[in-house]
Design a protein around this motif. Sequence first.
Motif, mmCIF file in Angstrom:
data_model
loop_
_atom_site.group_PDB
_atom_site.id
_atom_site.type_symbol
_atom_site.label_atom_id
_atom_site.label_comp_id
_atom_site.label_asym_id
_atom_site.label_seq_id
_atom_site.Cartn_x
_atom_site.Cartn_y
_atom_site.Cartn_z
ATOM 1 N N THR A 90 -20.568 -1.207 -44.312
ATOM 2 C CA THR A 90 -21.291 -0.179 -43.559
ATOM 3 C C THR A 90 -22.056 0.742 -44.506
ATOM 4 N N LEU A 91 -21.396 1.165 -45.579
ATOM 5 C CA LEU A 91 -22.043 2.043 -46.551
ATOM 6 C C LEU A 91 -23.218 1.335 -47.221
ATOM 7 N N TYR A 92 -23.045 0.053 -47.559
ATOM 8 C CA TYR A 92 -24.111 -0.717 -48.213
ATOM 9 C C TYR A 92 -25.356 -0.784 -47.324
ATOM 10 N N HIS A 93 -25.162 -1.108 -46.060
ATOM 11 C CA HIS A 93 -26.301 -1.211 -45.143
ATOM 12 C C HIS A 93 -26.953 0.163 -44.914
ATOM 13 N N PHE A 94 -26.130 1.205 -44.844
ATOM 14 C CA PHE A 94 -26.657 2.560 -44.652
ATOM 15 C C PHE A 94 -27.567 2.945 -45.817
ATOM 16 N N LEU A 95 -27.118 2.679 -47.038
ATOM 17 C CA LEU A 95 -27.918 3.006 -48.215
ATOM 18 C C LEU A 95 -29.146 2.105 -48.317
ATOM 19 N N GLU A 96 -28.983 0.824 -47.967
ATOM 20 C CA GLU A 96 -30.094 -0.121 -48.044
ATOM 21 C C GLU A 96 -31.207 0.259 -47.069
ATOM 22 N N GLN A 97 -30.835 0.833 -45.904
ATOM 23 C CA GLN A 97 -31.823 1.253 -44.908
ATOM 24 C C GLN A 97 -32.318 2.677 -45.160
ATOM 25 N N GLY A 98 -32.028 3.236 -46.338
ATOM 26 C CA GLY A 98 -32.521 4.563 -46.703
ATOM 27 C C GLY A 98 -31.926 5.665 -45.859
ATOM 28 N N GLY A 99 -30.720 5.465 -45.328
ATOM 29 C CA GLY A 99 -30.051 6.481 -44.518
ATOM 30 C C GLY A 99 -30.528 6.529 -43.082
ATOM 31 N N ASN A 100 -31.317 5.574 -42.636
ATOM 32 C CA ASN A 100 -31.809 5.543 -41.251
ATOM 33 C C ASN A 100 -30.702 5.015 -40.335
ATOM 34 N N LEU A 101 -30.230 5.892 -39.425
ATOM 35 C CA LEU A 101 -29.106 5.518 -38.559
ATOM 36 C C LEU A 101 -29.474 4.396 -37.591
ATOM 37 N N ASP A 102 -30.659 4.461 -36.994
ATOM 38 C CA ASP A 102 -31.063 3.448 -36.013
ATOM 39 C C ASP A 102 -31.127 2.058 -36.650
ATOM 40 N N GLN A 103 -31.785 1.974 -37.796
ATOM 41 C CA GLN A 103 -31.915 0.676 -38.461
ATOM 42 C C GLN A 103 -30.564 0.151 -38.949
ATOM 43 N N THR A 104 -29.719 1.059 -39.422
ATOM 44 C CA THR A 104 -28.380 0.650 -39.896
ATOM 45 C C THR A 104 -27.545 0.124 -38.745
ATOM 46 N N ALA A 105 -27.567 0.843 -37.618
ATOM 47 C CA ALA A 105 -26.788 0.408 -36.444
ATOM 48 C C ALA A 105 -27.262 -0.958 -35.966
ATOM 49 N N GLU A 106 -28.579 -1.149 -35.976
ATOM 50 C CA GLU A 106 -29.135 -2.441 -35.543
ATOM 51 C C GLU A 106 -28.726 -3.550 -36.505
ATOM 52 N N SER A 107 -28.758 -3.259 -37.802
ATOM 53 C CA SER A 107 -28.406 -4.256 -38.809
ATOM 54 C C SER A 107 -26.939 -4.664 -38.702
ATOM 55 N N LEU A 108 -26.068 -3.701 -38.386
ATOM 56 C CA LEU A 108 -24.630 -3.978 -38.296
ATOM 57 C C LEU A 108 -24.187 -4.371 -36.890
ATOM 58 N N VAL A 109 -25.133 -4.339 -35.955
ATOM 59 C CA VAL A 109 -24.828 -4.606 -34.533
ATOM 60 C C VAL A 109 -23.720 -3.658 -34.070
ATOM 61 N N LEU A 110 -23.961 -2.342 -34.298
ATOM 62 C CA LEU A 110 -23.015 -1.286 -33.920
ATOM 63 C C LEU A 110 -23.723 -0.260 -33.043
ATOM 64 N N SER A 111 -22.945 0.441 -32.254
ATOM 65 C CA SER A 111 -23.504 1.582 -31.529
ATOM 66 C C SER A 111 -23.658 2.738 -32.517
ATOM 67 N N LYS A 112 -24.543 3.683 -32.190
ATOM 68 C CA LYS A 112 -24.752 4.810 -33.111
ATOM 69 C C LYS A 112 -23.492 5.661 -33.222
ATOM 70 N N SER A 113 -22.779 5.781 -32.131
ATOM 71 C CA SER A 113 -21.536 6.573 -32.190
ATOM 72 C C SER A 113 -20.509 5.883 -33.080
ATOM 73 N N GLY A 114 -20.446 4.535 -32.985
ATOM 74 C CA GLY A 114 -19.520 3.800 -33.848
ATOM 75 C C GLY A 114 -19.910 3.918 -35.307
ATOM 76 N N LEU A 115 -21.224 3.903 -35.575
ATOM 77 C CA LEU A 115 -21.702 4.048 -36.949
ATOM 78 C C LEU A 115 -21.365 5.437 -37.494
ATOM 79 N N ARG A 116 -21.586 6.465 -36.671
ATOM 80 C CA ARG A 116 -21.278 7.843 -37.118
ATOM 81 C C ARG A 116 -19.791 7.979 -37.446
#
Length: 626
Positions: A557-583
């Motif tokens: 999760t941390l790797y994808h978050f950093l790879e997407q430049g901290g963008n929550l929407d793109q990270t959630a989409e990449s991990l197939v997670l809801s935004k609340s689950g990502l937070r």
Amino acid sequence: MKTLKLNELLHIRQENELWFANNERSIFVSSQAFGTMQRDLIENIGINRMKTFFFKYGYQLGVEDAKEVAEKDSLSLLEKIEYGPIIHALKGHAKSLITEKDFEVEGNEIKSFRFKGVWENSYEAEQHLQNFGISQSPVCYTLTGYATGYITGVLGVDVFFKELQCQGQGAPCCIWEGRLVSEWKEEAEEFFSYSKELPILKELEQTNVKLMLERNNLSLVSKTYNEMTNELIKGNSIDSILDILHKQHYVPIIVEDGRQNVIACKGITLEDYDSMRENFSELADKKQCHSKVRVFSMENGTRLMSPIFLLGKVVGYCSFLYERERTPNYEIDSMILDRLASICSLLFLKEKTEVESLEQVKGHFLEEIISGKYTQQEIMRKADFIQLDLSDHYHIVVLTYKYLNSCDEKELTLHKKTFERVSAYFREEKNLNVLIGQQPDSLILLMTEKQVRQQNMEKTIRTLVSYLKKKIKNALFLAGISSHYSNILEAGVAMEEARSAVRLSSRDEPITLFSDLGMLGILINDQNEQAIKKMIRDQLGILYESLDKHKLELIETLYHFLEQGGNLDQTAESLVLSKSGLRYRLNKITDLLDCDLRDPQRQFQLMMALKALKIIEHERIKKIQA
């Protein structure tokens, strides 16, 4: 002379120890003897011929009795009809009874005739039950033959009697019905089929002629097949084999691969064939199909086509082409075409074996290059044998593969499929000379830059991965590409670079260049592995200690978050997670690391640590995830 009068219809007398019935010499035959004959006929000539035999026998008995009755002018036509069952019963065939009658005559013309009745204790059904048990169809053929012959003889018009149910089928009695042949319509065909049966000797004669013709056909096909096989044994090419066949058959021949590209042809030019094949109909003529050979219609002729199989798969097609004025001999031609397809299968198998042997040699050569077994001069000299210039700049590519989820096929099957597809891709699709080495979970490719100068190495591997995804479903392919090298003795170093790079590849980005690792790629080596692990431990803290599946989930999760430049929407989409689950996960990571994930400097350090972790601890992570 002694006369025994049973009734007005049947007179039995004995003269010179011989028996006569109505002035005709007669013999007494037991029903058991009839049953023996019934059994022997079925065993020797079959049930269908036995039906014909007994029906005609009964028919003749009925016609003879009808002659006696027809001469009695004192009887009306209806009375003559009704005497039939009585005579039948007196002769011991069955107890016969008429239950329904519909009879209409106008002048001398029979307008309608429909009688129904019952036979009880049929000797024919009785014997069939004793000898064969219950039948699936009526068995009283002499009885129906007798009734048909008798009424036909009395009326002078064709009638037909059949059983509606039979004791031989397990019924309590036989029920019969008789009508004019014209009233039976389609069912009268049964009557005509009895009369149209060929005598068995005539049928045997026709069968013998067919067998002789078939033998001659098989002899011709066998001779052709043997000559083609001899060419194959001599090691001659497909062209030589088609020469032999065309001289005997005088028909244009086409051999194509699985994509219907022409491999060889005889008796027709490629230009003529290209213009002709556009006129093939989409559907084969089902009526003319023999074995797996299919027939296609064309505007100006016909095409016979047979698939070429190799290891259970269609790898090509053989065809005979016929102009409109020439009619194919489907029986012979389809057999010859089928044999040609078999010969082509053997040729393809030979070619496949040769290619696989060469690929194995090339793979072994690559392993020896990487292991440092040869000097540079030895490598260059051996590379000349396989027409490969290793003085050029080159890259090493590591290609890994695995099934995305549970799959019935074994990993060994995936390994074999991947090797075959990669080899075929470079050989057939790209016409590139590539060294391919095999390892348990990956392929090692050595590719020279000169061969892919029209497109760079990354594009070449990206198209390869796309090709593999289409050809092998439900599998994930990842690749790592080394830096370019000019010294072939450094192939081992290049392979380690490619292996490090592939560990950072993912489903979202399946291709990673070693150059993308930047300073990390330079720092990671065997000498400073412990220093790198200390750097990972310092940056990831508790996340790195006692790695388990839960911590790996947070790390990913941390790797994808950093790879997407901290963008929550793109990270959630990449991990197939809801935004609340990502937070929730990010809050947990922040608590564990006790740092601000938005700090650019901290982000850089964490990203370096995560990439290093994927490379250094690759095998450990694989075991945890398994």
